[in-house]
Design a protein around this motif. Structure first.
Motif, PDB file in Angstrom:
ATOM      1  N   THR A  76      58.599  81.418 -11.164  1.00  0.00           N
ATOM      2  CA  THR A  76      57.337  81.777 -11.821  1.00  0.00           C
ATOM      3  C   THR A  76      56.258  80.744 -11.525  1.00  0.00           C
ATOM      4  OG1 THR A  76      58.557  82.858 -13.606  1.00  0.00           O
ATOM      5  CG2 THR A  76      56.255  82.285 -14.032  1.00  0.00           C
ATOM      6  N   THR A  77      56.641  79.475 -11.472  1.00  0.00           N
ATOM      7  CA  THR A  77      55.670  78.408 -11.222  1.00  0.00           C
ATOM      8  C   THR A  77      55.107  78.492  -9.811  1.00  0.00           C
ATOM      9  OG1 THR A  77      56.864  76.975 -12.765  1.00  0.00           O
ATOM     10  CG2 THR A  77      55.293  75.913 -11.271  1.00  0.00           C
ATOM     11  N   TRP A  78      55.992  78.644  -8.828  1.00  0.00           N
ATOM     12  CA  TRP A  78      55.533  78.789  -7.435  1.00  0.00           C
ATOM     13  C   TRP A  78      54.616  80.015  -7.302  1.00  0.00           C
ATOM     14  CZ3 TRP A  78      55.344  76.472  -2.752  1.00  0.00           C
ATOM     15  CH2 TRP A  78      56.120  75.317  -2.549  1.00  0.00           C
TER      16      TRP A  78
ATOM     17  N   LEU B 212      58.368  77.595   2.547  1.00  0.00           N
ATOM     18  CA  LEU B 212      58.852  76.289   2.096  1.00  0.00           C
ATOM     19  C   LEU B 212      59.638  76.436   0.810  1.00  0.00           C
ATOM     20  CD1 LEU B 212      59.013  73.196   2.094  1.00  0.00           C
ATOM     21  CD2 LEU B 212      56.745  73.164   1.004  1.00  0.00           C
ATOM     22  N   ALA B 213      59.122  77.220  -0.119  1.00  0.00           N
ATOM     23  CA  ALA B 213      59.813  77.420  -1.396  1.00  0.00           C
ATOM     24  C   ALA B 213      61.183  78.057  -1.183  1.00  0.00           C
ATOM     25  CB  ALA B 213      58.956  78.289  -2.313  1.00  0.00           C
ATOM     26  N   ARG B 214      61.257  79.049  -0.313  1.00  0.00           N
ATOM     27  CA  ARG B 214      62.545  79.723  -0.064  1.00  0.00           C
ATOM     28  C   ARG B 214      63.514  78.804   0.670  1.00  0.00           C
ATOM     29  NH1 ARG B 214      58.895  84.156   0.625  1.00  0.00           N
ATOM     30  NH2 ARG B 214      59.205  85.637  -1.092  1.00  0.00           N
ATOM     31  N   TYR B 215      62.984  77.984   1.570  1.00  0.00           N
ATOM     32  CA  TYR B 215      63.847  77.022   2.257  1.00  0.00           C
ATOM     33  C   TYR B 215      64.480  76.063   1.251  1.00  0.00           C
ATOM     34  CZ  TYR B 215      65.100  72.674   4.584  1.00  0.00           C
ATOM     35  OH  TYR B 215      65.766  71.541   4.977  1.00  0.00           O
ATOM     36  N   LEU B 216      63.674  75.546   0.340  1.00  0.00           N
ATOM     37  CA  LEU B 216      64.183  74.597  -0.652  1.00  0.00           C
ATOM     38  C   LEU B 216      65.259  75.224  -1.533  1.00  0.00           C
ATOM     39  CD1 LEU B 216      60.774  72.998  -1.674  1.00  0.00           C
ATOM     40  CD2 LEU B 216      62.620  71.885  -0.394  1.00  0.00           C
TER      41      LEU B 216
ATOM     42  N   ASP C 122      59.303  74.150  -8.642  1.00  0.00           N
ATOM     43  CA  ASP C 122      57.958  73.643  -8.944  1.00  0.00           C
ATOM     44  C   ASP C 122      57.399  72.912  -7.721  1.00  0.00           C
ATOM     45  OD1 ASP C 122      55.681  72.366  -9.883  1.00  0.00           O
ATOM     46  OD2 ASP C 122      56.593  71.728 -11.764  1.00  0.00           O
ATOM     47  N   PRO C 123      56.324  73.402  -7.110  1.00  0.00           N
ATOM     48  CA  PRO C 123      55.795  72.760  -5.896  1.00  0.00           C
ATOM     49  C   PRO C 123      55.254  71.356  -6.125  1.00  0.00           C
ATOM     50  CG  PRO C 123      54.282  74.445  -6.698  1.00  0.00           C
ATOM     51  CD  PRO C 123      55.541  74.594  -7.489  1.00  0.00           C
TER      52      PRO C 123
END
Length: 322
Positions: free
Chosen positions: A15-17, A48-52, A67-68
């Protein structure tokens, strides 16, 4: 369907991303960034979010995936290395540039991080590869797959509506290919054309380039005829969005033509090559192609520079006069 679908782009993210990316898109829209730029920027951050979340070996990646503001330099460097390994160095470079903008926004606009994790992340080194031009012979093969006479060879079981759709796609694809080949326009510039961008009386098109820059380019009689035939067929389409120029599904002409490596940028390189080969002025070429740097003029057509030099050498007769 629009290029940028935020629901699809943020699907599965925290939700945050998702909230940050939607807010960033609002900022980009308010700055009048074109849809293609917004899409590429947001896609890089979402990747980037999915990679993490899915691939990162870092033990603290789960927190950053949620959370970015918790993304570190090490996270970004690992992501870049993964992009180089799974895609290419040039793709990783594009992601680097997009992420620079995202974290700059988080730092300066939102004030949610003290410093961007990109500050000491080096850009991936990209080897410059020569892009071969696509000349008359290969273009003719691709255009031959658009010949409408091929419809008569369809099996008798084919319905008239299927034949009509095939003919429509052939007319559309010939118009697109000729426009690329004749003008050297960018893929996005041709793809985003509206009907009102064409002026068939003057045989010109208004292209919408990078950074919101517009330029009007001419096209020749063969391209004009292809466009005119397509527009007549397009006018018969019921219920279509008639503001956008190109309708229907994507084609794969290179497969039917048995020509490898067919893409719009090869025709763009070819346009620059033919222009320089014909003795055209570099400044005029920059205006036609929508460039502001002479470096781009040197880059495009560079793969054919040796051919141009050899032709000039032969014409000048250096070393043959005594």
């Amino acid at each position: 369907m629009p290029l940028l679908d935020l629901d699809r782009l943020t699907a599965g993210l925290s939700t945050t991303w998702s909230s940050y990316l939607r807010d960033w898109d609002r900022t980009l829209r308010s700055g009048n960034h074109p849809e293609t730029t917004r899409y590429n920027y947001l896609l890089a951050a979402a990747q980037l979010a999915r990679y993490l979340e899915e691939y990162s070996p870092d033990p603290d990646a789960d927190a950053a995936a949620a959370d970015p503001t918790l993304v570190s330099r090490a996270h970004v460097e690992a992501f870049q290395a993964w992009m180089i390994q799974t895609r290419s160095a040039s793709t990783a470079l594009n992601k680097h540039k997009a992420l620079q903008q995202f974290f700059k926004w988080l730092e300066l606009d939102e004030g949610d991080i003290d410093a961007s994790p990109m500050r000491r992340v080096r850009q991936p080194r990209v080897d410059k590869k020569l892009v071969p031009v696509i000349g008359d012979a290969d273009t003719a093969k691709v255009l031959d797959t658009c010949k409408t006479h091929r419809i008569s060879q369809s099996s008798q079981s084919s319905t008239s509506s299927t034949n009509g759709e095939k003919r429509f796609i052939q007319l559309r694809d010939e118009a697109i290919i000729r426009l690329y080949y004749n003008t050297g326009a960018r893929l996005s510039e041709v793809a985003n054309l509206g009907v009102d961008d064409l002026d068939m009386s003057t045989e010109t098109a208004m292209l919408h380039g990078k950074g919101g820059k517009q330029r009007r380019v001419r096209f020749g009689p063969k391209t004009a005829r292809a466009l005119s035939r397509y527009l007549r067929a397009r006018a018969q389409c019921v219920g279509a969005d008639l503001s956008h120029l190109w309708l229907a599904s994507r084609g794969k002409r290179h497969l039917a033509a048995n020509v490898t490596g067919v893409h719009a940028h090869r025709w763009r390189h070819n346009f620059a090559h033919e222009w320089k080969l014909g003795g055209g002025d570099t400044g005029d070429l920059m205006l036609l192609m929508g460039w502001t740097s002479e470096e781009m003029a040197r880059h495009y057509g560079a793969s054919a520079a040796a051919e141009r030099a050899q032709q000039i050498h032969a014409r000048m007769g250096v070393g043959e006069r005594v």
